[in-house]
Design a protein around this motif. Structure first.
Motif, PDB file in Angstrom:
ATOM      1  N   ILE A  33       0.855  -1.177   0.000  1.00  0.00           N
ATOM      2  CA  ILE A  33       0.000   0.000   0.000  1.00  0.00           C
ATOM      3  C   ILE A  33       0.896   1.233   0.000  1.00  0.00           C
ATOM      4  N   VAL A  34       0.747   2.087  -0.998  1.00  0.00           N
ATOM      5  CA  VAL A  34       1.548   3.300  -1.123  1.00  0.00           C
ATOM      6  C   VAL A  34       0.645   4.500  -0.878  1.00  0.00           C
ATOM      7  N   LEU A  35       0.964   5.281   0.137  1.00  0.00           N
ATOM      8  CA  LEU A  35       0.168   6.449   0.500  1.00  0.00           C
ATOM      9  C   LEU A  35       1.084   7.622   0.770  1.00  0.00           C
ATOM     10  N   SER A  36       0.529   8.826   0.674  1.00  0.00           N
ATOM     11  CA  SER A  36       1.321  10.013   0.982  1.00  0.00           C
ATOM     12  C   SER A  36       0.493  10.978   1.824  1.00  0.00           C
ATOM     13  N   GLY A  37       1.123  11.572   2.833  1.00  0.00           N
ATOM     14  CA  GLY A  37       0.466  12.605   3.626  1.00  0.00           C
ATOM     15  C   GLY A  37      -0.399  12.054   4.737  1.00  0.00           C
ATOM     16  N   PHE A  38      -0.476  12.817   5.823  1.00  0.00           N
ATOM     17  CA  PHE A  38      -1.221  12.400   7.005  1.00  0.00           C
ATOM     18  C   PHE A  38      -2.690  12.167   6.684  1.00  0.00           C
ATOM     19  N   PRO A 308      -4.217 -11.602   5.374  1.00  0.00           N
ATOM     20  CA  PRO A 308      -2.861 -11.705   4.819  1.00  0.00           C
ATOM     21  C   PRO A 308      -1.982 -10.553   5.297  1.00  0.00           C
ATOM     22  N   LEU A 309      -0.690 -10.780   5.302  1.00  0.00           N
ATOM     23  CA  LEU A 309       0.273  -9.747   5.639  1.00  0.00           C
ATOM     24  C   LEU A 309       0.400  -8.776   4.471  1.00  0.00           C
ATOM     25  N   ARG A 310       0.359  -7.487   4.793  1.00  0.00           N
ATOM     26  CA  ARG A 310       0.525  -6.440   3.787  1.00  0.00           C
ATOM     27  C   ARG A 310       1.637  -5.493   4.241  1.00  0.00           C
ATOM     28  N   PHE A 311       2.008  -4.584   3.334  1.00  0.00           N
ATOM     29  CA  PHE A 311       3.065  -3.639   3.634  1.00  0.00           C
ATOM     30  C   PHE A 311       2.639  -2.225   3.313  1.00  0.00           C
ATOM     31  N   PHE A 312       3.169  -1.291   4.094  1.00  0.00           N
ATOM     32  CA  PHE A 312       2.868   0.121   3.871  1.00  0.00           C
ATOM     33  C   PHE A 312       4.126   0.853   3.474  1.00  0.00           C
ATOM     34  N   LEU A 313       4.028   1.613   2.407  1.00  0.00           N
ATOM     35  CA  LEU A 313       5.154   2.381   1.890  1.00  0.00           C
ATOM     36  C   LEU A 313       4.738   3.842   1.810  1.00  0.00           C
ATOM     37  N   GLY A 314       5.450   4.713   2.518  1.00  0.00           N
ATOM     38  CA  GLY A 314       5.123   6.130   2.525  1.00  0.00           C
ATOM     39  C   GLY A 314       5.816   6.868   1.404  1.00  0.00           C
ATOM     40  N   ALA A 315       5.057   7.669   0.658  1.00  0.00           N
ATOM     41  CA  ALA A 315       5.608   8.473  -0.422  1.00  0.00           C
ATOM     42  C   ALA A 315       5.688   9.930   0.005  1.00  0.00           C
ATOM     43  N   PRO A 318       1.893  12.833  -3.720  1.00  0.00           N
ATOM     44  CA  PRO A 318       1.037  11.999  -4.577  1.00  0.00           C
ATOM     45  C   PRO A 318       1.732  11.603  -5.877  1.00  0.00           C
ATOM     46  N   GLU A 319       2.560  12.511  -6.402  1.00  0.00           N
ATOM     47  CA  GLU A 319       3.272  12.213  -7.644  1.00  0.00           C
ATOM     48  C   GLU A 319       4.283  11.077  -7.434  1.00  0.00           C
ATOM     49  N   GLN A 320       4.986  11.143  -6.305  1.00  0.00           N
ATOM     50  CA  GLN A 320       5.944  10.082  -6.032  1.00  0.00           C
ATOM     51  C   GLN A 320       5.228   8.768  -5.757  1.00  0.00           C
ATOM     52  N   ALA A 321       4.040   8.828  -5.187  1.00  0.00           N
ATOM     53  CA  ALA A 321       3.269   7.609  -4.934  1.00  0.00           C
ATOM     54  C   ALA A 321       2.997   6.868  -6.237  1.00  0.00           C
ATOM     55  N   LEU A 322       2.651   7.611  -7.279  1.00  0.00           N
ATOM     56  CA  LEU A 322       2.416   6.986  -8.579  1.00  0.00           C
ATOM     57  C   LEU A 322       3.696   6.361  -9.126  1.00  0.00           C
ATOM     58  N   GLU A 323       4.819   7.077  -8.969  1.00  0.00           N
ATOM     59  CA  GLU A 323       6.097   6.546  -9.427  1.00  0.00           C
ATOM     60  C   GLU A 323       6.471   5.270  -8.681  1.00  0.00           C
ATOM     61  N   LEU A 324       6.215   5.256  -7.377  1.00  0.00           N
ATOM     62  CA  LEU A 324       6.545   4.081  -6.573  1.00  0.00           C
ATOM     63  C   LEU A 324       5.713   2.875  -6.966  1.00  0.00           C
TER      64      LEU A 324
END
Length: 347
Positions: A33-38, A308-315, A318-324
């Motif tokens: 899961i890639v998210l950005s911002g609080f 299931p186990l998932r992962f969180f990735l902070g961007a 929003p633009e970097q989230a798309l790149e990630l």
């Protein structure tokens, strides 16, 4: 800040946490899961029913999601948040890592008991079990590598080693871990957390790690241990409390609780951590205050949800989230993610 630490370490690779970290350990197609911002993160947590007031009379049900790294941006964002929001986000990001660490400990204890039972019945260990036990006994500081190499699969000395291993290798109640992580890392905003995923202020020597701004000459070339992933910091903390001679009081109190209570109590076990800081009892009193004010003992009996186990990735944006997301898809297709999974050592 702990003066004592077990094991070696590698310096945090800053870019790595953004790209490749948090990608799947236990299955080949884990969700990232890639998210950005609080605001986006809290919206997602609310959708996951992992934000807001908990029912105090109910057992805490925790989503299986592990964070990849602590961004330097967090220290800036946290300074602009309400204190309650900063704390809640930190604790909810930390708790799944703590539960995962405790689950690994329980799994290893179950295997230890099975091997011990086989030895009691006169059976020897398999070659794989012998290799595993030698590694574990060395890791837990029970015997040295040369001593262990002399023991074969049927040696009676293993029974005593098993008992010592079960004494040292036990869970650490989540409320205590959360309290220390908050205290030592400033809720993840410290320089050591953002530059080295260091959540527990553990020291290291020999030139590795992050240099404190005010390093005391009389204490030698001590530095703060840095880690590639946040979970590595949690793992090192568990190993430290479970093995270092400075924390024998903690392990003794835990064993006494284990023998008389159904559940370990984080508040009581904090009394075993006087040696964690040069502040001694004052450190323990402050730690207990953090645990009490934030009601962290509610986490002592928390359990994972059946998912299931998932992962969180902070961007960073929003633009970097798309790149990630695009980069993750590429890495999954190329097989790079499988290599990262092995390096994370989450099982």
């Amino acid at each position: 800040m702990s003066k004592y630490r077990s094991g070696s370490l590698g310096l945090f690779n800053g870019l790595l946490f953004v790209m490749s970290l948090n990608i799947a350990p236990l299955a080949s197609a884990q969700e990232v899961i890639v998210l950005s911002g609080f605001d986006e993160i809290t919206r997602w947590m609310k959708d996951e029913n992992w934000w807001g007031e908990d029912q105090r009379e109910e057992q805490l049900q925790v989503p299986r999601i592990l964070i990849a790294g602590i961004s330097p941006r967090w220290a800036i964002e946290a300074s602009n948040l309400e204190v309650a929001d900063k704390k809640e986000l930190f604790y909810r990001a930390m708790l799944p890592m703590v539960l995962h660490a405790n689950q690994l400990v329980l799994d290893r204890r179950e295997k230890l008991r099975a091997i011990s039972s086989a030895l009691d019945s006169g059976k020897g260990m398999t070659a794989e079990e012998l290799t595993s036990m030698r590694h574990l006994a060395k890791l837990l500081r029970i015997k040295g590598e040369d001593q262990l190499a002399l023991l074969d699969a049927t040696d009676a000395a293993w029974l005593g080693i098993m008992d010592t291993a079960l004494y040292r290798l036990d869970i650490i109640p989540a409320g205590l871990v959360l309290g220390q992580a908050a205290y030592e890392s400033g809720y993840g905003t410290s320089r050591f957390a953002s530059q080295g995923n260091a959540l527990f202020g553990q020291w290291t020597y020999g030139g590795n790690g992050l240099l404190p701004e005010q390093q005391r000459v009389d204490l030698g070339d001590h530095r703060i241990a840095a880690y590639e992933w946040p979970f590595d910091s949690v793992r090192a903390y568990f190993l430290n409390l479970n093995t270092h001679p400075a924390y024998e009081d903690f392990r003794r109190l835990r064993a006494e609780q284990r023998a008389t209570a159904k559940q370990l109590n984080s508040m009581a076990l904090a009394d075993g951590l006087i040696a964690y800081s040069e502040r001694g009892q004052a450190y323990v009193d402050t730690l207990k205050g953090i645990m009490r004010v934030n009601n962290l003992t509610i986490a002592d009996d928390a359990v994972f949800r059946d998912e299931p186990l998932r992962f969180f990735l902070g961007a960073e944006s929003p633009e970097q989230a798309l790149e990630l997301k695009a980069e993750l898809a590429r890495m999954r297709a190329s097989g790079e993610l499988e290599e990262i999974i092995e390096r994370m050592r989450l099982d």
